[in-house]
Design a protein around this motif. Structure first.
Motif, PDB file in Angstrom:
ATOM      1  N   UNK A 386      46.574  49.873 -28.416  1.00 46.03           N
ATOM      2  CA  UNK A 386      47.318  50.520 -29.423  1.00 46.03           C
ATOM      3  C   UNK A 386      46.392  51.167 -30.230  1.00 46.03           C
ATOM      4  N   UNK A 387      46.413  52.315 -30.565  1.00 51.20           N
ATOM      5  CA  UNK A 387      45.594  53.394 -31.413  1.00 51.20           C
ATOM      6  C   UNK A 387      46.417  53.828 -32.435  1.00 51.20           C
ATOM      7  N   UNK A 388      45.837  53.811 -33.642  1.00 54.29           N
ATOM      8  CA  UNK A 388      46.657  54.136 -34.992  1.00 54.29           C
ATOM      9  C   UNK A 388      45.897  55.384 -35.372  1.00 54.29           C
ATOM     10  N   UNK A 389      46.719  56.577 -35.585  1.00 55.68           N
ATOM     11  CA  UNK A 389      45.975  57.697 -36.323  1.00 55.68           C
ATOM     12  C   UNK A 389      46.590  57.729 -37.533  1.00 55.68           C
ATOM     13  N   UNK A 390      45.937  57.089 -38.479  1.00 49.80           N
ATOM     14  CA  UNK A 390      46.276  56.654 -39.740  1.00 49.80           C
ATOM     15  C   UNK A 390      46.641  58.081 -40.553  1.00 49.80           C
ATOM     16  N   UNK A 391      45.995  59.103 -40.271  1.00 44.48           N
ATOM     17  CA  UNK A 391      45.937  60.409 -41.191  1.00 44.48           C
ATOM     18  C   UNK A 391      47.552  60.802 -40.765  1.00 44.48           C
TER      19      UNK A 391
END
Ligand code: GTP
Ligand code: MG
Length: 669
Positions: A386-391
């Motif tokens: 799981x990867x999050x692209x916070x922007x």
């Protein structure tokens, strides 16, 4: 009582769950045989498994043969769930590999066999479905010999094939052909038997000695006895169980020794508590014990149950050989080593997922719940990565395929009450360094402290540390390796104690930074060398080296340059000889690299290599050019540089190559 942890592995639909059910019945554990098609088996217990009629998660069921306790682990066969099989492989004492007598050796079968052989798991082969019309024992055994291993021995013969009266008769000492085949097989690996055989004395070897040797060599994974039968009618299953007891090794391991165990499955109770399925290799694990596991964690076991023919039964302890469900290990993850077992070596038997997709909650209010739910799924299956692209507020997961995607979607909806959509599924690429690059950030000179290594009054390095790194290409498949090439006196031992710890910590930082390379893809097959190092004592902290690493390694990588590589598959097509030309034209159009077709009677076989992203196109086009007769198999072969435009992936974290922005973001945190 001796214990055997026995895995059942096969291509999807070969009959693993049905055989598990039949074995439990034959061994007297259940008095009614459940059915996959009705959703009533002991091991397919998830609602999704029952609805779809496929296994998704591995499951344990136990039985006894005489004084041998067997923990049977039923595994999924669908390639989307191969990661589940990988985790089970590490905890087995033996395995049964199923091959359908109708479909024969299928795409996943050689993959599984090779993994079992690499890990030296003693394996029996069961040719299943002899009752089904189209069953062919001779062809199946021949395909096993050709495509899996020549070191096989049919342990008897099947008759009445293709009918519900199909049955299996075990061969014995008086069956001349069997005795000869047995002697010849053993002679391949046993000097004494070979000598007797070549001098014509093979026939006088005592039968009991031959059987003992057969068990011996099976236990060493050198030979693979074959049984035939039907999981549906039960034919051959009692004989298979006798074979399991005679030929496979029981667990070894000292219950009094130091605790070493491994987690191969994680579940959550309805109350959300983590339950770890643990195979104990040595020692004993007890309730209220504090146990250590990976990532330096330690927790107290609050409850424990051991698998027995009566199910998982609450016990005060579990010992070497047992499989137990352990509660209380709050941060444990699947694959973790418990106690003294060395951490998993990171070596994988099967390829990682090659697809990724954005998961979006259907209702924006669910975003936080989705994050939490995916974190929970990731502790059961870290490969979803799981990867999050916070922007952008996006969440990405890695996937093997469509079925896994649907299963994740349904699991989120049912167990976590979050409705999601998967947006744009794309192929995962990797980057490899294309040359060598170096970069250096030097510690700013200071007047009153004890400085080692280089320092410079003009440096714009915001961190009180010096670091120089070299990045260069490494062998394909080698991953990322970090080496230390500086005088030990330049290593900040007051922070890291030993040079080894320093390298281990720096290694983590380098890997983290290389998660997203110049084009946004994970960088792999790189050798990174620490060529400069320095610190100011006291003052320099571990965090300074951490932050500096991203900055330096990315600069070095930029100078080295990278190539973007895409996943490639090896394919094999069995087809009628008269369709060969049309298939070659199709392959050429797709840009595949075919080898010379091999003719085999009226049939031909073509092997080729092509980009993984084209496999669906090929699968769709094949029926038309082969009159529906082409059979396609594929497996991931590795990554190769893309030709043409290099695809990029949006970064999910600040890019250290935008120095100002990167430093501002760090300062802001
Ligand atoms: N005729 C016949 N059908 C069988 C036999 N074994 C299994 N089947 C059928 O084959 C189908 C698949 O069986 P499963 O036991 O679910 O196969 P599996 O290997 O567990 O499948 P996955 O877990 O999804 O990989 C079901 O419809 C079974 O009823 C057999 O020996 N004879
Ligand atoms: Mg199954």
């Amino acid at each position: 009582m001796r214990t055997l942890n026995l895995g059942i592995l096969a291509h999807v639909d070969a009959g693993k769950t049905t055989l598990t059910e039949r074995i439990l019945f034959t061994a007297g554990v259940i008095d009614h045989v459940g059915s996959v098609d009705e959703g009533t088996t002991q091991t397919d217990t998830l609602a999704l498994e029952r609805e779809r009629g496929i296994t998704i998660r591995s499951a344990v069921a136990s039985f006894a043969i005489g004084d041998l306790a067997v923990n049977l682990i039923d595994t999924p066969g669908h390639p989307d769930f191969i990661a589940e099989v990988e985790r089970v492989l590490r905890v087995l004492d033996g395995a049964i590999l199923l091959v359908s007598a109708v479909e024969g050796v299928q795409a996943q079968t050689p993959l599984l066999m090779r993994a079992l052989q690499r890990l030296r798991v003693p394996t029996l082969i069961f040719v299943n479905k002899i009752d089904r019309s189209g069953a062919d024992d001779r062809q199946t055994v021949e395909a096993i010999a050709r495509r899996l291993t020549p070191a096989i021995l049919p342990m008897g013969s099947a008759h009445g094939l293709g009918t519900r009266y199909a049955d299996f008769t075990p061969a014995g000492r008086n069956k001349a052909g069997f005795r000869t085949a047995l002697t010849e097989l053993l002679a391949e690996t046993d000097e004494a038997i070979l000598a007797a055989y070549v001098s014509g004395q093979g026939g006088s070897l005592p039968y009991r000695r031959l059987r003992r040797l057969l068990a011996n060599q099976t236990r060493r994974g050198l030979v693979h006895p074959i049984f035939l039968g039907s999981a549906i009618t039960g034919a051959g299953v009692a004989e298979l169980l006798i074979g399991v007891a005679e030929l496979l090794p029981a667990a070894v391991g000292d219950p009094q020794g130091a605790l070493s165990a491994r987690v191969f499955k994680i579940e959550r109770t309805v109350l959300g508590e983590r339950v770890a399925y643990v195979r104990v290799f040595s020692g004993t694990i007890r309730t209220r014990d504090r146990v250590r596991y990976d990532r330096g964690a330690e927790s107290r076991v609050t409850a424990l149950s051991v698998f027995t023919p009566q199910g998982a039964v609450q016990r005060p302890s579990a010992s070497a050989g047992d499989i137990a469900k352990v509660s209380g290990l709050a941060t444990i993850q699947v694959g973790d080593a418990v106690g003294d077992l060395p951490a998993a070596d990171g070596e994988h038997q099967f390829a990682a997922p090659t697809l990724e997709s954005v998961v979006a909650p259907r209702h924006t209010a669910d975003r936080e719940r989705l994050r939490a739910a995916l974190a929970e799924l990731a502790e059961q299956d870290p490969l979803i990565n799981v990867r999050q692209d916070n922007a952008r507020g996006e969440i990405w997961v890695s996937l093997y395929g469509e079925v896994q995607k649907q299963v994740i979607g349904s699991t989120l909806a049912r167990e976590h009450a979050v409705e999601v959509d998967f947006l744009e599924t794309t192929t995962i690429h990797v980057e490899r360094p294309s040359g060598t690059g170096e970069a250096l950030e030097v510690l700013r000179a200071a007047t009153h402290s004890n400085v080692t290594g280089k320092s410079s009054p003009h440096s714009t390095n915001p961190f009180p540390a010096t670091l120089g790194l070299r990045v260069e290409p490494a062998l394909v498949g080698s991953g990322i390796e970090l080496r230390l090439h500086v005088d030990i006196r330049l290593v900040p031992l007051y922070i890291y104690k030993t040079a080894k710890t320093f390298v281990e910590e720096m290694s983590k930082h380098v890997r983290e930074a290389l998660q997203e390379g110049l084009f946004g893809w994970e960088v792999t097959d790189a050798k990174v060398t620490i060529i400069e190092c320095g610190y100011r004592a006291p003052g320099t902290r571990a965090g300074d080296f951490h932050k500096l690493t991203s900055l330096v390694v990315m600069q070095a990588l930029e100078r080295a340059g990278t190539v973007v590589c895409e996943p490639m598959v090896s394919i094999r097509i069995d087809l009628p000889a008269d369709a060969v030309r049309r298939v070659l034209v199709l392959l050429a159009r797709l840009g595949a690299r075919p080898q010379t077709p091999i003719a085999n009677g009226g049939l031909s076989e073509i092997e080729a290599v092509l980009p993984a992203k084209l496999i669906d196109d090929l699968r769709r086009a094949l029926p038309e050019v082969t009159g529906g007769e082409g059979v396609l198999e594929s497996r991931l072969r590795g990554y190769e540089p893309v030709t043409g435009v290099r695809p990029t992936r949006r970064r999910t974290r600040p890019n250290p190559l935008n120095r100002e922005e990167y430093l501002m973001l760090l300062a802001g945190r």
